[in-house]
Design a protein around this motif. Sequence first.
Motif, PDB file in Angstrom:
ATOM      1  N   VAL A  24       0.881  -1.173   0.000  1.00 39.34           N
ATOM      2  CA  VAL A  24       0.000   0.000   0.000  1.00 39.34           C
ATOM      3  C   VAL A  24       0.915   1.219   0.000  1.00 39.34           C
ATOM      4  CG1 VAL A  24      -1.738   1.288   1.301  1.00 39.34           C
ATOM      5  CG2 VAL A  24      -1.891  -1.202   1.110  1.00 39.34           C
ATOM      6  N   THR A  25       0.763   2.066  -0.995  1.00 43.10           N
ATOM      7  CA  THR A  25       1.731   3.123  -1.256  1.00 43.10           C
ATOM      8  C   THR A  25       1.364   4.480  -0.670  1.00 43.10           C
ATOM      9  OG1 THR A  25       0.648   3.554  -3.360  1.00 43.10           O
ATOM     10  CG2 THR A  25       2.498   2.027  -3.392  1.00 43.10           C
ATOM     11  N   ALA A  26       0.154   4.647  -0.187  1.00 36.83           N
ATOM     12  CA  ALA A  26      -0.271   5.937   0.349  1.00 36.83           C
ATOM     13  C   ALA A  26      -1.511   5.725   1.203  1.00 36.83           C
ATOM     14  CB  ALA A  26      -0.565   6.915  -0.792  1.00 36.83           C
ATOM     15  N   SER A  27      -1.962   6.789   1.817  1.00 36.89           N
ATOM     16  CA  SER A  27      -3.180   6.703   2.635  1.00 36.89           C
ATOM     17  C   SER A  27      -4.386   6.472   1.740  1.00 36.89           C
ATOM     18  CB  SER A  27      -3.383   7.996   3.410  1.00 36.89           C
ATOM     19  OG  SER A  27      -2.317   8.208   4.296  1.00 36.89           O
ATOM     20  N   PRO A  28      -5.321   5.642   2.195  1.00 34.73           N
ATOM     21  CA  PRO A  28      -6.541   5.446   1.410  1.00 34.73           C
ATOM     22  C   PRO A  28      -7.459   6.651   1.532  1.00 34.73           C
ATOM     23  CG  PRO A  28      -6.672   4.205   3.447  1.00 34.73           C
ATOM     24  CD  PRO A  28      -5.295   4.811   3.398  1.00 34.73           C
ATOM     25  N   ALA A  29      -8.327   6.804   0.557  1.00 36.13           N
ATOM     26  CA  ALA A  29      -9.433   7.757   0.670  1.00 36.13           C
ATOM     27  C   ALA A  29     -10.603   6.966   1.232  1.00 36.13           C
ATOM     28  CB  ALA A  29      -9.785   8.338  -0.695  1.00 36.13           C
ATOM     29  N   VAL A  30     -11.377   7.601   2.091  1.00 28.33           N
ATOM     30  CA  VAL A  30     -12.530   6.933   2.695  1.00 28.33           C
ATOM     31  C   VAL A  30     -13.756   7.783   2.428  1.00 28.33           C
ATOM     32  CG1 VAL A  30     -13.542   6.018   4.809  1.00 28.33           C
ATOM     33  CG2 VAL A  30     -11.053   6.001   4.505  1.00 28.33           C
ATOM     34  N   VAL A  31     -14.757   7.200   1.756  1.00 30.53           N
ATOM     35  CA  VAL A  31     -16.018   7.875   1.481  1.00 30.53           C
ATOM     36  C   VAL A  31     -17.132   6.934   1.899  1.00 30.53           C
ATOM     37  CG1 VAL A  31     -17.489   8.904  -0.277  1.00 30.53           C
ATOM     38  CG2 VAL A  31     -15.004   9.153  -0.437  1.00 30.53           C
ATOM     39  N   LYS A  32     -17.923   7.407   2.856  1.00 29.20           N
ATOM     40  CA  LYS A  32     -18.979   6.580   3.453  1.00 29.20           C
ATOM     41  C   LYS A  32     -18.332   5.300   3.951  1.00 29.20           C
ATOM     42  CE  LYS A  32     -22.628   8.834   0.938  1.00 29.20           C
ATOM     43  NZ  LYS A  32     -23.769   8.726   0.075  1.00 29.20           N
ATOM     44  N   ASP A  33     -18.710   4.152   3.461  1.00 28.53           N
ATOM     45  CA  ASP A  33     -18.132   2.891   3.928  1.00 28.53           C
ATOM     46  C   ASP A  33     -17.224   2.244   2.894  1.00 28.53           C
ATOM     47  OD1 ASP A  33     -19.358   2.941   6.449  1.00 28.53           O
ATOM     48  OD2 ASP A  33     -21.204   2.110   5.641  1.00 28.53           O
TER      49      ASP A  33
END
Length: 82
Positions: A23-32
């Motif tokens: 995993v190369t970066a922070s994830p984006a989180v939208v709703k679930d």
Amino acid sequence: MRTHAATVPDLEPVWTFTTGGLVTASPAVVKDVLYVPASDGRVYALDARTRALIWQSAAIEAGYPSPAVVGGRVYVGTGVDF
């Protein structure tokens, strides 16, 4: 009283998902939904509640930065040589 930093050794993962690369970066989180970039050149959309893979992008370039989600679309930057 213990500080928040003192509790870090006690943390355990709630769940994991294996990607085709780091995993190369922070994830984006939208709703679930988590949008996770990986070094295999894919972005994975994961259901945060069920842990299921919703979709994965075709491999384009490895090492995406953090994705952005706007208006229901997922945007990721890629390296471009000038």
